[in-house]
Design a protein around this motif. Sequence first.
Motif, PDB file in Angstrom:
ATOM      1  N   LEU A  58       0.914  -1.719  -0.005  1.00  9.90           N
ATOM      2  CA  LEU A  58       0.235  -0.074   0.033  1.00  9.90           C
ATOM      3  C   LEU A  58       0.806   0.928  -0.368  1.00  9.90           C
ATOM      4  N   LEU A  59       2.350   1.340   1.163  1.00  7.15           N
ATOM      5  CA  LEU A  59       2.467   2.720   0.888  1.00  7.15           C
ATOM      6  C   LEU A  59       3.538   2.960  -0.391  1.00  7.15           C
ATOM      7  N   ASP A  60       3.699   1.485  -0.983  1.00 11.13           N
ATOM      8  CA  ASP A  60       4.698   1.431  -2.520  1.00 11.13           C
ATOM      9  C   ASP A  60       3.712   2.499  -3.281  1.00 11.13           C
ATOM     10  N   ALA A  61       2.031   1.995  -3.169  1.00 15.22           N
ATOM     11  CA  ALA A  61       0.651   1.830  -4.404  1.00 15.22           C
ATOM     12  C   ALA A  61       0.328   3.780  -4.157  1.00 15.22           C
ATOM     13  N   LEU A  62       0.885   3.659  -3.469  1.00 15.04           N
ATOM     14  CA  LEU A  62       0.214   4.979  -2.652  1.00 15.04           C
ATOM     15  C   LEU A  62       1.124   6.520  -3.121  1.00 15.04           C
ATOM     16  N   ARG A  63       2.708   6.308  -3.627  1.00 15.29           N
ATOM     17  CA  ARG A  63       3.394   7.100  -4.256  1.00 15.29           C
ATOM     18  C   ARG A  63       2.657   7.118  -6.057  1.00 15.29           C
ATOM     19  N   THR A  64       2.183   6.107  -6.082  1.00 19.67           N
ATOM     20  CA  THR A  64       1.519   6.692  -7.660  1.00 19.67           C
ATOM     21  C   THR A  64       0.301   5.828  -7.671  1.00 19.67           C
ATOM     22  N   ALA A 119      -3.693  15.283  -0.048  1.00 16.75           N
ATOM     23  CA  ALA A 119      -3.381  15.643   0.903  1.00 16.75           C
ATOM     24  C   ALA A 119      -3.303  14.500   1.698  1.00 16.75           C
ATOM     25  N   PHE A 120      -4.516  13.759   1.997  1.00 16.22           N
ATOM     26  CA  PHE A 120      -4.346  12.340   2.279  1.00 16.22           C
ATOM     27  C   PHE A 120      -3.511  11.280   2.089  1.00 16.22           C
ATOM     28  N   PHE A 121      -3.234  10.789   1.468  1.00 15.65           N
ATOM     29  CA  PHE A 121      -1.917  10.214   0.480  1.00 15.65           C
ATOM     30  C   PHE A 121      -0.529  10.784   0.986  1.00 15.65           C
ATOM     31  N   LYS A 122      -0.768  11.839   0.957  1.00 13.19           N
ATOM     32  CA  LYS A 122       1.039  12.891   0.854  1.00 13.19           C
ATOM     33  C   LYS A 122       0.943  12.174   2.312  1.00 13.19           C
ATOM     34  N   ALA A 123       0.036  12.602   3.372  1.00 11.00           N
ATOM     35  CA  ALA A 123       0.291  12.494   4.697  1.00 11.00           C
ATOM     36  C   ALA A 123       0.576  11.231   4.905  1.00 11.00           C
TER      37      ALA A 123
END
Length: 191
Positions: A58-64, A119-123
């Motif tokens: 999930l953390l990897d996927a939230l980068r893109t 903003a949510f993903f960046k946090a």
Amino acid sequence: MLKASRTTGALAITAALLALAGCGSGDASGSKDTASSSPTAQADPYHDAPWRMQVVNLLDALRTPQDGRYRNWMPDSADNSLDFAYTPRTAGDPGWADRNNKGYAVVYPGQLGKPQKTAFFKAITRDDTVVASSLTVTRADSVPREGNADYKFAFKVKTTDGKWLTGQAIGNGTDASRGRIIRLVYDTSAS
């Protein structure tokens, strides 16, 4: 000749003693036997656990996020009323005004507009600085054995600037490629 023979004998005995003491692990070419010097247990016994890998993925996927892979662990369709607990950082982050005493907020990803979702993903990724592969389980409170069971664990994860964040993840499932993560929070004292 006798002196040379004694020296050779002494060297052979010294080499044998060093080998028995473990100081001579290597072959005649001088290469070291790395198999005997490697640790027998991993530092993180949960490194390959599918529930840990769900959070890493999930953390990897939230980068893109534009490719939508994050939806394998965080559904966010418009009709979705599933919640997600996270740690907002600023007043512009969704849920900031509704944080609990530990600094966590619960949001509904499917109800967030594009700027709020960004903003949510960046946090969650700390502006894409979280190194997902560095995530180490520090305490496993609940570990699923099979099926769609729940998990809960504490972790630490490194950022690209070398800082360590600590936090907690909660979700369910034993498949690393999909599941349902409902909480990914960082300790506010450390983040």
